[in-house]
Structure formats: structure tokens, C-alpha cells
Design a protein around this motif. Sequence first.
Motif, PDB file in Angstrom:
ATOM      1  N   GLU A 180       9.804  -3.889  -6.727  1.00  0.00           N
ATOM      2  CA  GLU A 180       8.599  -4.449  -7.341  1.00  0.00           C
ATOM      3  C   GLU A 180       8.929  -5.154  -8.657  1.00  0.00           C
ATOM      4  OE1 GLU A 180       5.661  -1.354  -7.469  1.00  0.00           O
ATOM      5  OE2 GLU A 180       5.336  -1.412  -5.306  1.00  0.00           O
ATOM      6  N   ALA A 235       8.100  -9.130  -9.277  1.00  0.00           N
ATOM      7  CA  ALA A 235       7.399  -9.666 -10.449  1.00  0.00           C
ATOM      8  C   ALA A 235       8.219 -10.775 -11.104  1.00  0.00           C
ATOM      9  CB  ALA A 235       7.119  -8.549 -11.455  1.00  0.00           C
ATOM     10  N   ASP A 250       5.628 -13.322 -13.163  1.00  0.00           N
ATOM     11  CA  ASP A 250       4.407 -12.659 -13.632  1.00  0.00           C
ATOM     12  C   ASP A 250       4.813 -11.667 -14.717  1.00  0.00           C
ATOM     13  OD1 ASP A 250       2.103 -11.169 -14.030  1.00  0.00           O
ATOM     14  OD2 ASP A 250       1.517 -11.212 -11.918  1.00  0.00           O
ATOM     15  N   ASP A 256       2.732  -8.432 -15.289  1.00  0.00           N
ATOM     16  CA  ASP A 256       3.013  -7.490 -14.212  1.00  0.00           C
ATOM     17  C   ASP A 256       4.411  -6.899 -14.368  1.00  0.00           C
ATOM     18  OD1 ASP A 256       2.331  -6.110 -11.850  1.00  0.00           O
ATOM     19  OD2 ASP A 256       3.471  -7.532 -10.647  1.00  0.00           O
ATOM     20  N   GLY A 293       4.467  -3.871 -16.613  1.00  0.00           N
ATOM     21  CA  GLY A 293       4.036  -2.650 -15.936  1.00  0.00           C
ATOM     22  C   GLY A 293       5.075  -2.133 -14.955  1.00  0.00           C
ATOM     23  N   GLU A 294       5.704  -3.053 -14.201  1.00  0.00           N
ATOM     24  CA  GLU A 294       6.692  -2.628 -13.213  1.00  0.00           C
ATOM     25  C   GLU A 294       7.929  -2.036 -13.874  1.00  0.00           C
ATOM     26  OE1 GLU A 294       5.945  -2.298 -10.310  1.00  0.00           O
ATOM     27  OE2 GLU A 294       4.280  -3.653  -9.957  1.00  0.00           O
TER      28      GLU A 294
END
Length: 274
Positions: free
Chosen positions: A56, A60, A65, A68, A71-72
Motif C-alpha cells: 500500500e 500511494a 498521493d 495517503d 498514512g500508509e
Amino acid sequence: MTQSPLDRDVIQLAPSGIDRLLAIMAALRDPQTGCPWDIEQTFATIAPYTLEEAFEVADAIDRADWPDLKGELGDLLFQVVYHSQMAAEAGHFTFADVVTAISDKMIARHPHVFGTESRDKTAEQQTRDWEAQKARERGPQRTLDGIAASLPALTRALKLQNRAARVGFDWPSTDEVLDKLVEEAREVVEARDTLTHAALTEEIGDLLFVMANLARHLKVDPEQALRAANAKFTRRFARIEDWLAEQGKRPADSDLAEMDALWNRAKAEDKLAP
């Protein structure tokens, strides 16, 4: 073991920082007051989540992104903390040991930054030096030892081939790889109606392995190339669905000829895109 007041203060009051995350993880795994699901987990049950989070992160980055990605990366960091907590409980090592180990490794593998070696090297030479240092750290081993079996298959194929190439087991040019690719493809075509499923699977595996080798010779990451192809297929098929929806149809209501024509339209649009 119950959570200490200090741990609760760290969790509740600290706005950020690794100490807060470590305290949260310890609280989740507390045998008396923690989360039942987290308490039951093991290295083996968490490992698939670790792989998923790494993918993930890569996704991203591919999508550029950045919110994102933030967060990942946090999710991936939590996986490191999770494994470290379980290791500490078993008496293997702590999170601090993990940090110390990677810090020592980075210093040892960058003598041109932290030591006395010259920085006047190409990136290619630095890569060769990095691999040489890794080999010294591994000590006497077989050539292909230490390449994780759990890696994505294309990535592992690339690493196996790179390792073998370093000891001279490699085709001298792309021409030989292309010849082998044609040979493997011909074997699949000729034997597809006569081979058992297991034998056909083996032949397809051989073909994919040679494809990875071709990518390596052309300095293309096969895993990244396939991810890009997957994304392109997803994007173009979504356009097919959009155009069919404008006619009040779904793919199941269409046929191959119509969808193939729409695919070519989506392909043409891609080529015109800036």
C-alpha cells in the motif's frame, strides 16, 4: 501486567513521537487490559498485514498521493512496532535493538559518508560496494542464500538473477535472452494441449522467469512494469464501463467485439493524453 500511569500519560498527553506509539502497542498487547484480537496475534498472523502495508505504501507512491502516503507509512511503521513488541515479550529483542541494528548497518554500509572512503563514486559503483559489504556481512554462504522466499515472485526472480549474474552466470546480451524467450513461448504453445496442468504451470513459470530476465537486461523493474500495466488495464476497462453505462448497458450486456472497439478507443485516448 497492567499499564503504568506513565504509559497512560504518554498515550493520552503526547501529541506525537515514537514513545507514544510504543506505549499504545504495549497497551494493546497487555494480557489483562489489552485488545483480545491483538493479544492473540503472532509473528505468523501479522506477517501478511506487514506485506499488505508495504504494498500500500508502494501504491500511494505510484499514485503520487502524498497525504495517503503519510498514512500508509504510519501503518507500515506500526507493523515494525507490532513485531518488535511481540519480540520483546518473547525476550528476543526490543524496538530499540531494531533501531540500533539498522543504524549500525547504515553506518557500516556507507563508509564514503561516515568513514574515510572517497565520495567520488558513481551510483553504480556505490551499488556494487553495497552488495560487496552485504556479502561480507553474510559470510560464507551459497550464492542465492538470503533472498526472501516471501518476496513477490517477479521481484524475487530479479534478485535471484542479479545475484547469479554477480558470479558470472548470465547471458552476455539481450539477444540471448530474447532467443530464450521465444524458445520458452514456443514450448508453451506446442505443449499446451498435451501437458498436464502441473507441467503447463512449470512451463508458464519458466516463461515468466525469462521475462523477468529480459526486464533486468533492459534495466526495467518487472514488478513496477507489471503494476503499471495493471493500472493501465484498470483505467481503460473503467472507460469501457463508463461508455457502456452511457448506453444503459453493463459489460455483461455487451460482447467482445463491442468491448474490444471501446478498448481501442480508450487506448487512443491514452495516447493523446499529455
